[in-house]
Design a protein around this motif. Structure first.
Motif, PDB file in Angstrom:
ATOM      1  N   ARG A 295       0.823  -1.194   0.000  1.00 46.55           N
ATOM      2  CA  ARG A 295       0.000   0.000   0.000  1.00 46.55           C
ATOM      3  C   ARG A 295       0.863   1.252   0.000  1.00 46.55           C
ATOM      4  N   SER A 296       0.240   2.364  -0.393  1.00 53.47           N
ATOM      5  CA  SER A 296       0.986   3.620  -0.501  1.00 53.47           C
ATOM      6  C   SER A 296       1.431   4.136   0.856  1.00 53.47           C
ATOM      7  N   ARG A 297       0.737   3.732   1.926  1.00 52.66           N
ATOM      8  CA  ARG A 297       1.103   4.143   3.283  1.00 52.66           C
ATOM      9  C   ARG A 297       0.470   3.180   4.272  1.00 52.66           C
ATOM     10  N   ILE A 298       1.000   3.160   5.482  1.00 53.68           N
ATOM     11  CA  ILE A 298       0.433   2.348   6.559  1.00 53.68           C
ATOM     12  C   ILE A 298      -0.158   3.322   7.565  1.00 53.68           C
ATOM     13  N   SER A 299      -1.472   3.406   7.574  1.00 54.13           N
ATOM     14  CA  SER A 299      -2.113   4.413   8.404  1.00 54.13           C
ATOM     15  C   SER A 299      -3.586   4.094   8.557  1.00 54.13           C
ATOM     16  N   ILE A 300      -4.212   4.821   9.479  1.00 57.72           N
ATOM     17  CA  ILE A 300      -5.663   4.793   9.600  1.00 57.72           C
ATOM     18  C   ILE A 300      -6.180   6.226   9.506  1.00 57.72           C
ATOM     19  N   LEU A 301      -7.399   6.365   9.003  1.00 57.06           N
ATOM     20  CA  LEU A 301      -8.084   7.643   8.996  1.00 57.06           C
ATOM     21  C   LEU A 301      -9.159   7.616  10.079  1.00 57.06           C
ATOM     22  N   LEU A 302      -9.197   8.654  10.903  1.00 60.04           N
ATOM     23  CA  LEU A 302     -10.251   8.771  11.896  1.00 60.04           C
ATOM     24  C   LEU A 302     -11.525   9.225  11.193  1.00 60.04           C
ATOM     25  N   GLY A 303     -12.638   8.567  11.509  1.00 59.62           N
ATOM     26  CA  GLY A 303     -13.900   8.897  10.878  1.00 59.62           C
ATOM     27  C   GLY A 303     -14.970   9.231  11.895  1.00 59.62           C
ATOM     28  N   ASN A 304     -16.131   9.630  11.380  1.00 59.36           N
ATOM     29  CA  ASN A 304     -17.274   9.952  12.215  1.00 59.36           C
ATOM     30  C   ASN A 304     -18.523   9.502  11.472  1.00 59.36           C
ATOM     31  N   ARG A 305     -19.428   8.836  12.166  1.00 52.56           N
ATOM     32  CA  ARG A 305     -20.603   8.243  11.513  1.00 52.56           C
ATOM     33  C   ARG A 305     -21.492   9.277  10.828  1.00 52.56           C
ATOM     34  N   HIS A 306     -21.359  10.542  11.178  1.00 56.52           N
ATOM     35  CA  HIS A 306     -22.174  11.585  10.560  1.00 56.52           C
ATOM     36  C   HIS A 306     -21.675  11.967   9.161  1.00 56.52           C
ATOM     37  N   PHE A 307     -20.493  11.474   8.769  1.00 57.50           N
ATOM     38  CA  PHE A 307     -19.906  11.864   7.481  1.00 57.50           C
ATOM     39  C   PHE A 307     -19.526  10.625   6.671  1.00 57.50           C
ATOM     40  N   PRO A 308     -20.543   9.823   6.276  1.00 60.42           N
ATOM     41  CA  PRO A 308     -20.254   8.563   5.591  1.00 60.42           C
ATOM     42  C   PRO A 308     -19.666   8.733   4.199  1.00 60.42           C
ATOM     43  N   GLN A 309     -19.921   9.860   3.551  1.00 58.32           N
ATOM     44  CA  GLN A 309     -19.394  10.033   2.195  1.00 58.32           C
ATOM     45  C   GLN A 309     -17.923  10.430   2.204  1.00 58.32           C
ATOM     46  N   THR A 310     -17.534  11.348   3.078  1.00 53.16           N
ATOM     47  CA  THR A 310     -16.134  11.781   3.100  1.00 53.16           C
ATOM     48  C   THR A 310     -15.268  10.875   3.948  1.00 53.16           C
ATOM     49  N   ARG A 311     -15.884  10.134   4.898  1.00 56.58           N
ATOM     50  CA  ARG A 311     -15.145   9.246   5.803  1.00 56.58           C
ATOM     51  C   ARG A 311     -14.019   9.980   6.525  1.00 56.58           C
ATOM     52  N   THR A 312     -14.341  11.159   7.023  1.00 58.51           N
ATOM     53  CA  THR A 312     -13.360  12.011   7.683  1.00 58.51           C
ATOM     54  C   THR A 312     -13.779  12.312   9.120  1.00 58.51           C
ATOM     55  N   VAL A 313     -12.842  12.840   9.881  1.00 57.24           N
ATOM     56  CA  VAL A 313     -13.059  13.035  11.310  1.00 57.24           C
ATOM     57  C   VAL A 313     -14.094  14.122  11.583  1.00 57.24           C
TER      58      VAL A 313
END
Length: 306
Positions: free
Chosen positions: A183-201
């Motif tokens: 993979r291009s990087r080893i990481s996780i993105l923090l998400g929030n259930r209110h933003f399912p399309q952007t999958r962002t914090v």
């Protein structure tokens, strides 16, 4: 049609020939986001305080601002003391560098400790209380709201805690995946259930928690969001190369080098190629916080890899 205009209706109007206005950066009407780094010593000791990482003078905008739409800060909060955070913002992300304590915002109250992430909306002020000497990396979107001339009218999400042990376990799970090295990087993105399309914090901010393994290279990539990077831990031999162009081999031409150190914060300008290197025998850990939630919603993030 009435052709008699009062002076107040036309005094602000201007007209520009297209080629002289369509690219204000090339025309030097507006400045690029600069390369810049901020040392951990800015909040290593001393009184409790918020330290804005301010580049507004270079950006030609009202401050404090680290980029056109975001402001990064260091916070120091000594044991037994409190700080009130009340930016005119929709989105805030806090990373606990060290220490422990509690937080109250409106009806929300939570306890925090080293390694936790906290996402906060901006309608209500936040009160931080420390039970031990504490330090934080803190990013919010007040410069964006200041530019738009607006204030929040509602919170899009609630105060959200990402406990250190959960975030660390999720990151280790990603690192231990047999396909991780492909993979291009080893990481996780923090998400929030209110933003399912952007999958962002938040709807504006993206927060990534990543590992740079020993002897590894994250190949050149770029995106249209600004990256406000924070180095949690890194041995000597870790660095980032940043530049505007790639050569025929897909490497960054005439790059600027940023050497990593624990507690360092640095700016990666939008649209610039950048690559991360770990020439040591130990893992390094970093947190890029970006306005990529907003850019993703606008369909303008445009992540590319060499």
């Amino acid at each position: 049609m009435n052709s008699a205009f009062t002076p107040t209706t036309t005094v602000d109007a201007e007209y520009f020939e297209y080629s002289k206005a369509a690219n204000p950066i090339s025309a030097k009407l507006i400045s690029r986001v600069p390369y810049h780094s901020f040392a951990a010593a800015l909040c290593a000791d001393g009184p409790s305080r918020v330290v804005p990482l301010d580049l507004s003078e270079h950006l030609g905008c009202a401050g404090p601002a680290t980029g056109p739409g975001l402001c990064a800060n260091f916070i120091r909060l000594n044991a037994g003391e409190r700080l009130r955070l009340s930016p005119n913002a929709t989105s805030q992300v806090v990373y606990v560098i060290a220490g422990a304590g509690s937080l109250r915002q409106g009806d929300s109250q939570l306890d925090w400790y080293q390694g936790c992430f906290i996402a906060l909306p901006g309608l209500h002020a936040t009160e931080l209380s420390a039970s031990a000497d504490s330090r934080f990396y803190y990013v919010h979107d007040e410069p964006l709201l200041r530019y738009l001339g607006v204030t929040p009218s509602e919170d899009r999400f609630s105060a959200t805690l990402y406990p250190a042990e959960v975030a660390n376990a999720k990151l280790r799970e990603a690192a231990d995946d047999p396909r991780a090295q492909d993979r291009s990087r080893i990481s996780i993105l923090l998400g929030n259930r209110h933003f399912p399309q952007t999958r962002t914090v938040t709807h504006v901010l993206w927060a990534m928690y990543g590992i740079l393994p020993p002897g590894s290279v994250q190949k050149p990539h770029r995106h249209q969001s600004i990256a406000l990077d924070f180095i949690i831990d890194a041995p000597q031999g870790c660095y980032t190369l940043v530049g505007t162009e790639l050569d025929d081999a897909g490497q960054i031409r005439n790059p600027t080098r940023v050497d990593w150190a624990p507690g360092l914060a640095f700016v990666t300008p939008p649209g610039y190629w950048h690559a991360h290197y770990n020439e040591s025998d130990r893992e390094a850990f970093l947190i890029p916080i970006q306005d990529a939630g907003l850019q993703t919603h606008l369909r303008a993030l445009d992540i590319r890899f060499s």
